[in-house]
Scaffold this motif. Structure first.
Motif, PDB file in Angstrom:
ATOM      1  N   VAL A  64      27.953  28.957  66.786  1.00 50.81           N
ATOM      2  CA  VAL A  64      28.363  30.225  66.176  1.00 50.81           C
ATOM      3  C   VAL A  64      28.299  30.132  64.654  1.00 50.81           C
ATOM      4  CG1 VAL A  64      30.219  31.912  65.937  1.00 50.81           C
ATOM      5  CG2 VAL A  64      29.866  30.758  68.133  1.00 50.81           C
ATOM      6  N   VAL A  65      27.575  31.036  64.033  1.00 52.85           N
ATOM      7  CA  VAL A  65      27.567  31.178  62.575  1.00 52.85           C
ATOM      8  C   VAL A  65      28.809  31.999  62.236  1.00 52.85           C
ATOM      9  CG1 VAL A  65      26.342  32.092  60.571  1.00 52.85           C
ATOM     10  CG2 VAL A  65      25.057  31.085  62.471  1.00 52.85           C
ATOM     11  N   LYS A  66      29.730  31.394  61.525  1.00 55.82           N
ATOM     12  CA  LYS A  66      31.092  31.913  61.401  1.00 55.82           C
ATOM     13  C   LYS A  66      31.393  32.396  59.980  1.00 55.82           C
ATOM     14  CE  LYS A  66      35.759  29.866  61.822  1.00 55.82           C
ATOM     15  NZ  LYS A  66      36.431  28.580  62.119  1.00 55.82           N
ATOM     16  N   VAL A  67      31.806  33.640  59.853  1.00 55.71           N
ATOM     17  CA  VAL A  67      32.128  34.213  58.543  1.00 55.71           C
ATOM     18  C   VAL A  67      33.638  34.246  58.343  1.00 55.71           C
ATOM     19  CG1 VAL A  67      31.956  36.228  57.049  1.00 55.71           C
ATOM     20  CG2 VAL A  67      30.042  35.627  58.546  1.00 55.71           C
ATOM     21  N   LEU A  68      34.096  33.568  57.293  1.00 60.21           N
ATOM     22  CA  LEU A  68      35.513  33.586  56.903  1.00 60.21           C
ATOM     23  C   LEU A  68      35.610  33.903  55.410  1.00 60.21           C
ATOM     24  CD1 LEU A  68      36.978  30.455  58.756  1.00 60.21           C
ATOM     25  CD2 LEU A  68      37.298  32.855  59.374  1.00 60.21           C
ATOM     26  N   ALA A  69      34.960  34.971  55.006  1.00 59.87           N
ATOM     27  CA  ALA A  69      34.989  35.357  53.597  1.00 59.87           C
ATOM     28  C   ALA A  69      36.406  35.723  53.180  1.00 59.87           C
ATOM     29  CB  ALA A  69      34.063  36.556  53.370  1.00 59.87           C
ATOM     30  N   PRO A  70      36.754  35.568  51.891  1.00 61.21           N
ATOM     31  CA  PRO A  70      38.065  36.027  51.430  1.00 61.21           C
ATOM     32  C   PRO A  70      38.256  37.503  51.766  1.00 61.21           C
ATOM     33  CG  PRO A  70      36.997  34.721  49.734  1.00 61.21           C
ATOM     34  CD  PRO A  70      35.969  34.950  50.799  1.00 61.21           C
ATOM     35  N   LEU A  71      39.468  37.866  52.125  1.00 64.91           N
ATOM     36  CA  LEU A  71      39.731  39.263  52.464  1.00 64.91           C
ATOM     37  C   LEU A  71      39.636  40.159  51.236  1.00 64.91           C
ATOM     38  CD1 LEU A  71      42.819  38.735  54.820  1.00 64.91           C
ATOM     39  CD2 LEU A  71      40.372  38.602  55.368  1.00 64.91           C
ATOM     40  N   THR A  72      39.735  39.567  50.073  1.00 62.42           N
ATOM     41  CA  THR A  72      39.670  40.312  48.814  1.00 62.42           C
ATOM     42  C   THR A  72      38.251  40.435  48.271  1.00 62.42           C
ATOM     43  OG1 THR A  72      40.118  38.224  47.666  1.00 62.42           O
ATOM     44  CG2 THR A  72      42.017  39.663  48.118  1.00 62.42           C
ATOM     45  N   ILE A  73      37.278  39.954  49.001  1.00 61.78           N
ATOM     46  CA  ILE A  73      35.904  39.946  48.512  1.00 61.78           C
ATOM     47  C   ILE A  73      35.442  41.369  48.184  1.00 61.78           C
ATOM     48  CG2 ILE A  73      34.931  40.095  50.861  1.00 61.78           C
ATOM     49  CD1 ILE A  73      32.631  38.303  49.894  1.00 61.78           C
ATOM     50  N   PRO A  74      34.842  41.600  47.019  1.00 67.74           N
ATOM     51  CA  PRO A  74      34.321  42.930  46.703  1.00 67.74           C
ATOM     52  C   PRO A  74      33.238  43.331  47.708  1.00 67.74           C
ATOM     53  CG  PRO A  74      34.448  41.561  44.730  1.00 67.74           C
ATOM     54  CD  PRO A  74      34.669  40.658  45.890  1.00 67.74           C
ATOM     55  N   GLU A  75      33.146  44.605  48.020  1.00 62.88           N
ATOM     56  CA  GLU A  75      32.157  45.071  48.987  1.00 62.88           C
ATOM     57  C   GLU A  75      30.739  44.658  48.586  1.00 62.88           C
ATOM     58  OE1 GLU A  75      32.126  49.082  50.389  1.00 62.88           O
ATOM     59  OE2 GLU A  75      34.329  49.217  50.359  1.00 62.88           O
ATOM     60  N   GLU A  76      30.430  44.776  47.310  1.00 58.26           N
ATOM     61  CA  GLU A  76      29.087  44.434  46.831  1.00 58.26           C
ATOM     62  C   GLU A  76      28.769  42.970  47.115  1.00 58.26           C
ATOM     63  OE1 GLU A  76      26.492  44.384  42.633  1.00 58.26           O
ATOM     64  OE2 GLU A  76      28.566  45.134  42.671  1.00 58.26           O
ATOM     65  N   THR A  77      29.745  42.097  46.889  1.00 60.03           N
ATOM     66  CA  THR A  77      29.542  40.667  47.131  1.00 60.03           C
ATOM     67  C   THR A  77      29.428  40.389  48.625  1.00 60.03           C
ATOM     68  OG1 THR A  77      30.880  40.221  45.157  1.00 60.03           O
ATOM     69  CG2 THR A  77      30.437  38.367  46.619  1.00 60.03           C
ATOM     70  N   LEU A  78      30.232  41.067  49.426  1.00 58.43           N
ATOM     71  CA  LEU A  78      30.151  40.914  50.882  1.00 58.43           C
ATOM     72  C   LEU A  78      28.772  41.301  51.385  1.00 58.43           C
ATOM     73  CD1 LEU A  78      31.418  40.439  53.676  1.00 58.43           C
ATOM     74  CD2 LEU A  78      32.296  42.798  53.590  1.00 58.43           C
ATOM     75  N   ARG A  79      28.270  42.423  50.922  1.00 56.91           N
ATOM     76  CA  ARG A  79      26.940  42.878  51.359  1.00 56.91           C
ATOM     77  C   ARG A  79      25.846  41.924  50.875  1.00 56.91           C
ATOM     78  NH1 ARG A  79      27.255  48.091  53.386  1.00 56.91           N
ATOM     79  NH2 ARG A  79      29.143  49.264  52.815  1.00 56.91           N
ATOM     80  N   LYS A  80      25.986  41.404  49.674  1.00 57.17           N
ATOM     81  CA  LYS A  80      25.001  40.456  49.157  1.00 57.17           C
ATOM     82  C   LYS A  80      24.984  39.189  50.010  1.00 57.17           C
ATOM     83  CE  LYS A  80      23.695  37.886  44.972  1.00 57.17           C
ATOM     84  NZ  LYS A  80      24.066  37.578  43.554  1.00 57.17           N
TER      85      LYS A  80
END
Length: 430
Positions: free
Chosen positions: A393-409
């Motif tokens: 499984v490729v697992k995403v645990l990005a910070p919950l505060t991540i800016p939308e632009e950074t998340l999409r990038k």
């Protein structure tokens, strides 16, 4: 590897134990971090989709937590106080009561355990056995609860348990997690049949313990109905219900506790990872008032609570959980994450989405494929890891505060990595 970093790597290979793990996937020396990004010694900036394995739900170096911690240290605030009464402990408990417990109608005592999640699990196991007078605990397939000997006995992964160096980790019965045998198999009904049958050989346990979403086990998400069923079964058998919300908690799945949508009332809840808000070691066990039967020092430790973590943890509670604003933002980003991961699943034959909220990933069918995708993503500026029994499984645990632009990038980088890995895999198969 840049030549000016060779000396740094030499000390790691020469002196650090072979037990090191995450660093093997990210062969660079990191020097700074802010928000959802980390910077290496050579100046390269990476988007962080690992976030300290969910220990940094609020990102790296949150400015408000940092300011409060620096002021506390500069003012000669308590650094270590065993379990003595301190102003910062009081302020943390008041913030937890006001922002987490009261709004959810929860009446729990808060036990400060050792500094990591496995310490909270150990305490829960001991207390469940003390309260019920029984020994056995029911854990579930693919569960991960820690690496100390008690918690390790609950952990399903054979490789992790083999590290104990002994043949028997006893006192645990393993049952199938929700969906363990496919959607068509009702594992809750199977459990009920086992306990209803006096000749099944399975006695009423001291406790049941499960993760609402299995982090290391492959992002297997328990349904509300399954969690409710386990809670009913535990009550019927006179067993305690322990929810391990260490990785899935503190907002990771879209609500503060990952079990909130099920409406269950666990007897105990383990907390760690992002409890400090700042990546500082801090774990606690929530205990229903009637079960808090410890004698003084019956379960203790030098690092029960972390005063610096009380400072940052309080700020996190007051900043992010005073109302529903942050929770709503997390749920909005979860929808973006789902859409981005579905695009990735669409380019990998047989792939499927797993998890819930901001704790999602893509099962790509093999550890080799998942590892290839993550390695390619890192080459292009994204830190991400795998999970699951075979690391599939490729697992995403990005910070919950991540800016939308950074998340999409980050999701775009991951999509490109998946496309390239799929093409290469197809070429290799021809």
């Amino acid at each position: 590897m840049p030549t000016d970093m060779s000396a740094d790597f030499e000390i790691f290979t020469r002196r650090e134990s072979e037990a090191r793990s995450y660093c093997r996937s990210f062969e660079t020396v990191f020097t700074k971090a802010k928000g959802a990004e980390m910077t290496a010694a050579d100046g390269t900036t990476y988007i962080d989709f690992l976030a300290g394995c969910s220990s940094l739900n609020y990102g790296h170096n949150d400015p408000d937590m940092k300011e409060a911690l620096v002021a506390h240290i500069a003012g000669d605030g308590i650094a270590h106080g065993l379990d003595m009464y301190t102003q910062e402990k009081a302020r943390f408990l008041e913030a937890y009561e006001e922002n987490i417990l009261k709004p959810r109608g929860m009446d729990y005592k808060v036990m400060m355990t050792g500094p990591t999640g496995t310490n909270a699990v150990e305490a829960a196991m001991k207390l469940a056995r003390k309260v019920t007078g029984r020994r056995n605990i029911v854990a579930f397939t693919n569960g991960f609860h820690g690496m100390t000997m008690g918690a390790l006995s609950l952990t399903g992964n054979a490789g992790k348990r083999a590290g104990a160096g002994c043949g028997s980790l006893c006192g645990v019965t393993r049952m199938p997690f929700d969906g363990a045998f496919g959607d068509e198999m009702d594992t809750l009904r199977q459990m009920e049949m086992m306990f209803d049958n006096p000749s099944s050989g399975v006695d009423a346990p001291a406790a049941f313990i499960f993760e609402p979403v299995q982090g290391e086990g492959g992002l297997n998400a328990a349904s509300d109905e399954w969690m409710q069923g386990v809670a009913r079964l535990a009550k019927k058998l006179g067993a305690l219900l322990i929810v391990d919300d260490i990785q899935s908690g503190c907002g990771r799945t879209g609500t503060y506790f990952a079990f909130e949508s099920a409406g269950i009332e666990p007897d105990m809840v383990t907390q760690a990872k992002s409890l400090s808000g700042f990546g500082l070691p801090f774990a606690a066990l929530l205990i229903k008032r009637e079960h808090d039967i410890w004698k003084p020092a019956e379960h203790n430790g030098t690092f029960r609570g972390n005063t610096h973590a009380f400072v940052t943890g309080r700020v996190a509670l007051e900043k992010f959980w005073a109302d529903d604003t942050f929770q709503n933002e997390v749920q909005h980003k979860s929808a973006i994450l789902t859409a981005g991961l579905q695009a990735i699943a669409d380019v990998v034959p047989g792939a499927r989405l797993k998890g819930r909220g901001m704790m999602q990933g893509v099962d790509v069918g093999s550890g080799e494929m998942a590892g290839d995708i993550c390695a390619r993503a890192f080459e292009n500026g994204l830190i991400i890891e795998t999970s699951g029994a075979d690391d599939e499984v490729v697992k995403v645990l990005a910070p919950l505060t991540i800016p939308e632009e950074t998340l999409r990038k980050g999701l775009d980088i991951l999509l490109d990595a998946a496309r390239n890995a799929t093409v290469q895999n197809k070429i290799a198969a021809e």
